[in-house]
Design a protein around this motif. Sequence first.
Motif, mmCIF file in Angstrom:
data_model
loop_
_atom_site.group_PDB
_atom_site.id
_atom_site.type_symbol
_atom_site.label_atom_id
_atom_site.label_comp_id
_atom_site.label_asym_id
_atom_site.label_seq_id
_atom_site.Cartn_x
_atom_site.Cartn_y
_atom_site.Cartn_z
ATOM 1 N N SER A 251 -1.832 10.854 -1.765
ATOM 2 C CA SER A 251 -3.175 11.441 -1.650
ATOM 3 C C SER A 251 -3.173 12.964 -1.792
ATOM 4 N N GLN A 252 -2.000 13.589 -1.825
ATOM 5 C CA GLN A 252 -1.944 15.027 -2.109
ATOM 6 C C GLN A 252 -2.280 15.306 -3.578
ATOM 7 N N TYR A 253 -2.091 14.303 -4.428
ATOM 8 C CA TYR A 253 -2.258 14.494 -5.870
ATOM 9 C C TYR A 253 -3.360 13.618 -6.471
ATOM 10 N N PHE A 254 -3.683 12.531 -5.794
ATOM 11 C CA PHE A 254 -4.663 11.585 -6.325
ATOM 12 C C PHE A 254 -5.700 11.229 -5.263
ATOM 13 N N LEU A 255 -6.901 10.953 -5.728
ATOM 14 C CA LEU A 255 -7.915 10.314 -4.887
ATOM 15 C C LEU A 255 -7.721 8.811 -4.970
ATOM 16 N N ILE A 256 -7.739 8.145 -3.831
ATOM 17 C CA ILE A 256 -7.641 6.687 -3.825
ATOM 18 C C ILE A 256 -9.037 6.137 -4.078
ATOM 19 N N GLU A 257 -9.286 5.798 -5.335
ATOM 20 C CA GLU A 257 -10.623 5.380 -5.763
ATOM 21 C C GLU A 257 -10.942 3.973 -5.268
ATOM 22 N N ASP A 258 -9.933 3.099 -5.299
ATOM 23 C CA ASP A 258 -10.146 1.712 -4.882
ATOM 24 C C ASP A 258 -8.859 1.202 -4.247
ATOM 25 N N GLU A 259 -8.927 0.818 -2.996
ATOM 26 C CA GLU A 259 -7.762 0.270 -2.292
ATOM 27 C C GLU A 259 -8.026 -1.207 -2.014
ATOM 28 N N ASP A 260 -7.521 -2.054 -2.880
ATOM 29 C CA ASP A 260 -7.809 -3.478 -2.787
ATOM 30 C C ASP A 260 -6.517 -4.244 -2.494
ATOM 31 N N LEU A 261 -6.701 -5.500 -2.145
ATOM 32 C CA LEU A 261 -5.586 -6.416 -1.933
ATOM 33 C C LEU A 261 -5.825 -7.658 -2.784
ATOM 34 N N TYR A 262 -4.766 -8.212 -3.342
ATOM 35 C CA TYR A 262 -4.894 -9.468 -4.078
ATOM 36 C C TYR A 262 -3.833 -10.428 -3.578
ATOM 37 N N TYR A 263 -3.872 -11.680 -4.030
ATOM 38 C CA TYR A 263 -2.958 -12.713 -3.550
ATOM 39 C C TYR A 263 -1.879 -13.008 -4.597
ATOM 40 N N SER A 264 -0.622 -12.887 -4.175
ATOM 41 C CA SER A 264 0.477 -13.331 -5.028
ATOM 42 C C SER A 264 0.511 -14.851 -5.038
ATOM 43 N N ILE A 265 0.831 -15.420 -6.194
ATOM 44 C CA ILE A 265 0.977 -16.878 -6.271
ATOM 45 C C ILE A 265 2.270 -17.312 -5.583
ATOM 46 N N LEU A 266 2.369 -18.608 -5.329
ATOM 47 C CA LEU A 266 3.604 -19.211 -4.833
ATOM 48 C C LEU A 266 4.406 -19.743 -6.017
ATOM 49 N N PRO A 267 5.732 -19.629 -5.951
ATOM 50 C CA PRO A 267 6.518 -18.905 -4.960
ATOM 51 C C PRO A 267 6.303 -17.385 -5.092
ATOM 52 N N THR A 268 6.333 -16.689 -3.956
ATOM 53 C CA THR A 268 6.203 -15.235 -3.969
ATOM 54 C C THR A 268 7.552 -14.633 -4.361
ATOM 55 N N ALA A 269 7.947 -14.909 -5.592
ATOM 56 C CA ALA A 269 9.232 -14.476 -6.137
ATOM 57 C C ALA A 269 8.989 -13.861 -7.500
ATOM 58 N N THR A 270 9.850 -12.930 -7.885
ATOM 59 C CA THR A 270 9.654 -12.153 -9.102
ATOM 60 C C THR A 270 9.496 -13.034 -10.338
ATOM 61 N N MET A 271 10.343 -14.050 -10.457
ATOM 62 C CA MET A 271 10.308 -14.913 -11.642
ATOM 63 C C MET A 271 8.924 -15.525 -11.847
ATOM 64 N N VAL A 510 -3.273 -3.539 -4.647
ATOM 65 C CA VAL A 510 -3.550 -3.092 -6.013
ATOM 66 C C VAL A 510 -4.506 -1.906 -5.868
ATOM 67 N N ILE A 511 -4.024 -0.721 -6.216
ATOM 68 C CA ILE A 511 -4.688 0.528 -5.878
ATOM 69 C C ILE A 511 -5.050 1.285 -7.146
#
Length: 516
Positions: A251-271, A510-511
């Motif tokens: 926040s020293q460099y950017f305004l947080i325009e939208d601070e949202d949350l979303y749902y990761s699918i299962l499995p919550t794994a990178t692949m 997701v910001i």
Amino acid sequence: MKKISILWTDDEIDILRPHIIFLEQKGYDVVTATNGTDAIDLVQEHHFDMIFLDENMPGLTGIQTLGAIKSIDPNVPVVIITKSEEEDIMDQAIGSKIADYLIKPVNPNQILLSVKKNVDQMELVTRKTTSDYQEEFSKIGMRLNERLNFEEWKEIYRKLIFWELELSESQDPAMDEVLKMQKEEANNNFGRYIRNNYLDWFRKCANRPILSPDLFRHKVFPLLDKEQKIVVLLIDNLRYDQFRVLSKVISQYFLIEDEDLYYSILPTATMYARNAIFAGLMPSEIARIYPHMWEEDDNTGQKNIHEKDLLQAQMKRLGRKEKLYYAKTTNSRTEKKLAQSLESIQQHELSVLVFNFVDMMSHARTEMEMIRELAGDEKAYRSLTLSWFNHSLLLELLKNLAETRVKVILTTDHGTIRVNNPVKVIGDRETNTNLRYKLGRNLNYNSRQVFEMSQPEDACLPGRNVSSKFIFSLNNDFFVYPNNYNYYAQYYRDTFQHGGISLEEMIVPVITLTPK
């Protein structure tokens, strides 16, 4: 309880006697001196919790005395009191890292406020934070007993993280324990919610939250439609609480325009989760449409080597023509190269940069005793993340991006949870090795302890064969085979894992950031 001791140095100390009596009546122990030399001698002989120092004294000035005091006790808070409002004197005092600056004449309440701000602050913050959370505790508890929808679960998680961060700044371990219990209760209820509702999200016309494959369509492409240059920074394994800590720097460099949350699918794994993000498709759709870009779960090696190709395919399906720049860091060498890619970013409408450090840190914490020591609990884990970020080339890149006026989307693919409860499972040799979910044909487990998915296609997941199924661990559980059970239960207890069902793993940030 030990009294707070204050040293007050002023060549007109007798005139200040009413102020001193006022402080003593409030329970403080006040020692006085009339010149800088005596003050320095007293500091050498005694520890003071706070020092008031007159700036204009005969002999050693207040600024000279301040320098000597700081060389003896660098951490003691010193308040400069002066008749002068000259800017250079203020600059000298502030440059010497004073705690406060007061202009004469001062009144007793000014002095008391300065003491409370600099000495009593932690106790006052702890008391106020504890009181506020106690009031909120019952409200959150009542909400947890209601039938919450996916938006309400996001709000509950926001509140729990808010209080976790607030209490981490206080000094009340009892309330930390209360919050920990409430988070466990929330995760237990969230696990039941996911078991009862997750599969409905994939049925036609179902009302569902933004999921991994929806991320670019909902959060990135609409901004591109406004003809803005977009940089997507995806930090693997970044939890919401970690983002909240990093946000103080960002926040020293950017305004947080939208601070949202979303749902990761299962499995919550990178692949699964990250491939779904880039493809804009669920895993079973990727495996069907792009079989050459999908690896089986038990295959060794990279399972995310086609991210750029998947994103280009998503853009092509949607008729998008923007020029894409993509880069990923896996070590310090590639991170340096990525940090130098500002020119490439400026030449493309959409740039996507993937940072794997947090993921590497969570794995290192499992495998390296030293990292376990450094990140012994949630607070320490956040602190380690912040320390990395403050010295990272990612932060340098963000500073440079703030100058280019591009819009930044900061997000992740999934989070992690600190596991401590081993759950027995039996599987054959083809069963995958992840501690938070299992995929296989011959799984033996207690069905009450897991979320079982006997037909993976119902959740748009590819199965290896007709009889393969998924099981997911809940809350802070982790799967352990009966063979050498005690060793592995101990080895993985209190490590950060992902792949299963918890607020920390599934509800992730997701910001949208706009340069100041």
